[in-house]
Structure formats: C-alpha cells, structure tokens
Design a protein around this motif. Structure first.
Motif, PDB file in Angstrom:
ATOM      1  N   MET A   1      -8.745  -6.587   9.579  1.00  0.00           N
ATOM      2  CA  MET A   1      -7.823  -7.083   8.557  1.00  0.00           C
ATOM      3  C   MET A   1      -8.600  -7.578   7.346  1.00  0.00           C
ATOM      4  O   MET A   1      -9.737  -8.030   7.469  1.00  0.00           O
ATOM      5  CB  MET A   1      -6.988  -8.259   9.086  1.00  0.00           C
ATOM      6  CG  MET A   1      -6.133  -7.982  10.285  1.00  0.00           C
ATOM      7  SD  MET A   1      -5.199  -9.483  10.718  1.00  0.00           S
ATOM      8  CE  MET A   1      -4.506  -9.002  12.296  1.00  0.00           C
ATOM      9  N   LEU A  18       2.681  -5.100   5.587  1.00  0.00           N
ATOM     10  CA  LEU A  18       1.314  -5.525   5.317  1.00  0.00           C
ATOM     11  C   LEU A  18       0.271  -4.463   5.660  1.00  0.00           C
ATOM     12  O   LEU A  18      -0.925  -4.747   5.610  1.00  0.00           O
ATOM     13  CB  LEU A  18       1.019  -6.813   6.118  1.00  0.00           C
ATOM     14  CG  LEU A  18       1.939  -7.997   5.802  1.00  0.00           C
ATOM     15  CD1 LEU A  18       1.690  -9.126   6.795  1.00  0.00           C
ATOM     16  CD2 LEU A  18       1.727  -8.486   4.383  1.00  0.00           C
ATOM     17  N   LEU A  30      -2.981  -3.992   3.825  1.00  0.00           N
ATOM     18  CA  LEU A  30      -3.987  -5.044   3.930  1.00  0.00           C
ATOM     19  C   LEU A  30      -4.868  -4.896   5.159  1.00  0.00           C
ATOM     20  O   LEU A  30      -5.743  -5.731   5.396  1.00  0.00           O
ATOM     21  CB  LEU A  30      -3.307  -6.421   3.955  1.00  0.00           C
ATOM     22  CG  LEU A  30      -2.514  -6.787   2.691  1.00  0.00           C
ATOM     23  CD1 LEU A  30      -1.887  -8.160   2.829  1.00  0.00           C
ATOM     24  CD2 LEU A  30      -3.402  -6.720   1.457  1.00  0.00           C
ATOM     25  N   LYS A  54      -6.879 -11.585   3.088  1.00  0.00           N
ATOM     26  CA  LYS A  54      -5.513 -11.923   2.688  1.00  0.00           C
ATOM     27  C   LYS A  54      -4.553 -11.774   3.860  1.00  0.00           C
ATOM     28  O   LYS A  54      -3.690 -12.634   4.088  1.00  0.00           O
ATOM     29  CB  LYS A  54      -5.074 -11.027   1.527  1.00  0.00           C
ATOM     30  CG  LYS A  54      -3.681 -11.359   0.992  1.00  0.00           C
ATOM     31  CD  LYS A  54      -3.337 -10.494  -0.208  1.00  0.00           C
ATOM     32  CE  LYS A  54      -1.949 -10.842  -0.746  1.00  0.00           C
ATOM     33  NZ  LYS A  54      -1.598  -9.994  -1.938  1.00  0.00           N
ATOM     34  N   LEU A  55      -4.705 -10.710   4.640  1.00  0.00           N
ATOM     35  CA  LEU A  55      -3.828 -10.502   5.791  1.00  0.00           C
ATOM     36  C   LEU A  55      -4.079 -11.558   6.857  1.00  0.00           C
ATOM     37  O   LEU A  55      -3.128 -12.069   7.475  1.00  0.00           O
ATOM     38  CB  LEU A  55      -4.047  -9.099   6.361  1.00  0.00           C
ATOM     39  CG  LEU A  55      -3.188  -8.722   7.586  1.00  0.00           C
ATOM     40  CD1 LEU A  55      -1.716  -8.957   7.304  1.00  0.00           C
ATOM     41  CD2 LEU A  55      -3.442  -7.268   7.976  1.00  0.00           C
TER      42      LEU A  55
END
Length: 324
Positions: free
Chosen positions: A297, A160, A163, A300-301
């Motif tokens: 962040m 991730l 992100l 979405k994260l």
C-alpha cells in the motif's frame, strides 16, 4: 501448528545464546525469532497456494463476479467471518491479504478480512468467556465481525485501488496475463517449479519489511511494561477511550496474548469497554503491521485504513462502556 517454532526459538535464545528466560532482552529476541519464521513460512505457503489458484482458476472471472453480482454486502460479511475463523495476529494476516490482492479479490472484501482476522479468534473467545463471561464475549465477537464488515464496505466504497503499490499492480497484471494468454497444456507437476519460484520471489521482496516490522514489535513486546498503561486508563473519563486506542496503536500482540493483560487492566479499575478498545487497537492496528503493509500500500492508503479503523474502535469503546 507452530509449537516446533516456539521450541526452536526457546532453544536458540535461552540455551544457545544463554539469555535468561523472562528477561526483557530474552523475551524480545524470542518473540522476534518466532514471529519472523512464522510469518515467512505463512507468506510462502499462502502465496504458493494462490499461485496454484491463479494457474488453474479464472481469477478475472471471480473478480468480475464479486464486483458485478448483487450480493447485498454479504461478501464483506463472509470475508469478515472467515477472518474471525483464522487465528492470526495483524502481521500474520498480511500474507493472506497479499494473497487475496494477488488473486484479484476486491480491495474492500480483503480489508474486511484484514480487519477482523486479528481482532477475533477462537482462542481469545475461549479466554474471554472464562475471564469476563458470555455477555462480554458475545459483544466482543460480534462487534469485531461487524467492525470488519462495515470497515471493509466503507473502504471498498472509497475506490482505493489506485493507492495500492506498483508492486501489487505488477503482480496482479502478471497473474491476469498468465490466465488470459497462457495456452500451453502443462501438468500440475510441470507448473510447480514456476509457481514455487514466483512465491519465493514475493517472499524475498517483502523480507526486509517483515524483519523491520517484527523487530519493532519485539522491542515493544519485551520492553514496554503493562502497568505503564493501566495507571493512565483507570479513571473512566471520556478521554480514556481515545487515549487507550492511541496508546495501543504502536503496540503489537495477538488477541490471545493481550487478553490476560486486559484482565489485569480490569482488575486495576480500567472499564471493560476501554480495555476491549485497547485490545482491539493493539491486535488490529500496529506499527509493525503498517511496516509490512508498506510493501503493498501507499502511505496514503495506510493512513486512510488506520484512520477509519481507529475511529471505529474508539466508537466501539464508548459503546462497550455503555453496554457492559
């Protein structure tokens, strides 16, 4: 360590502003002053320390070591245990999280710390033993560490890093460039002003997020009555566990503050597993924490992080009710 801050908050709100102790407004404002100052001090100290580390330690080598060396998942266990040893609430853990990311530590490992740090600490464990006995305490502590380990591992496997916010990527790139290309031979004391300016710059960048997040938490802390929750969670039906977790996510408190409330829940008929799930969601996930994390962040994260941990806590609540 922060008793002097609490004394200052008490003096400012109850003596200078002359707001009644125990009132909703007084409780909320006291919480806001104390937590805002505490988190800003923590953030500056931790980022300043990470600045020293970045100036003298080959962070890129450590990052490559953690990414390429076969530790068989132990890095997630160690990070989770370290989180359990730090007496921070979810918002207080964010400065350390920022420091880890700033230092180039893999994202999944930092998530293990971020998950466990607010869930488990020595104060909450001591209170748990006195209120619920050693069996419930052991299950609570081990499950918190396991949740952080597995949650960090899963989030790490999702890769991730793209992100993360542009702000974090910029800071990380600056640190790497500094370590790779800085050739000046400077003493520690010569570097301190630059490190201090860098730490203060980061604090200024996240200041508005700290204030907004703590303000939301203070309002909830001061104005939401605890009996509002216990009357809806005492039936023992299957849906009470996910309901307890979903209700708790917008809340904000540290583990030591929420344990006495959990004791009230149990005394009023809420199953212990449901109450522990509520506590974990309250201390491990919160709107104020999400507000602070917005600086580091993408939305979405944050949604992925909250979603994974919410599902894990719900599962843990069902398991607790079977074991306790």
């Amino acid at each position: 360590m922060f008793n002097w801050l609490q004394n200052f908050a008490d003096w400012l709100i109850y003596s200078i502003f002359n707001i009644a102790p125990g009132s909703h407004l007084g409780t909320a404002l006291n919480f806001f002053v104390y937590d805002t100052l505490k988190i800003l001090i923590l953030l500056f100290v931790i980022v300043f320390f990470m600045g020293i580390v970045n100036a003298y330690f080959p962070v890129e080598r450590l990052k490559n070591y953690l990414q390429n060396t076969k530790l068989f998942g132990l890095e997630y266990v160690f990070s989770s245990i370290f989180g359990a040893l730090t007496p921070f609430c979810s918002c207080s853990s964010v400065p350390l999280f920022i420091g880890f990311v700033q230092g180039g530590i893999p994202l999944g490992v930092t998530f293990s710390f971020l998950i466990t740090s607010p869930l488990v600490n020595e104060v909450a464990i001591a209170m748990f033993i006195g209120m619920f006995g050693p069996k419930a305490t052991l299950i609570y502590a081990l499950s918190g560490i396991l949740l952080g380990t597995l949650g960090g591992w899963l989030l790490g496997k999702l890769h991730l890093e793209p992100l993360l916010s542009d702000w974090v990527k910029q800071i990380s790139n600056q640190n790497i460039q500094q370590n790779l290309y800085e050739t000046e031979a400077r003493t520690f004391y010569q570097r301190l002003p630059e490190i201090g300016r860098g730490a203060w710059s980061i604090v200024k960048d996240v200041l508005i997020y700290v204030i907004i997040g703590i303000a939301i938490g203070a309002a909830m802390h001061g104005f939401v009555p605890e009996n509002f929750f216990s009357q809806y969670l005492g039936g023992g039906q299957w849906w009470t566990v996910p309901l307890a977790v979903l209700i708790a996510v917008p809340m904000y408190a540290n583990a030591a503050a929420i344990v006495p409330i959990i004791d009230v829940f149990v005394a009023k008929g809420v199953p212990l597993g449901t109450a522990i799930a509520f506590m974990m969601a309250t201390v491990g996930l919160s709107i104020p924490e999400a507000t602070l994390l917005k600086k580091v962040m993408s939305l979405k994260l944050i949604a992925i992080f909250f979603g994974v941990i919410t599902l894990a806590i719900i599962f843990s609540g069902f398991l607790f009710n079977l074991l306790l």
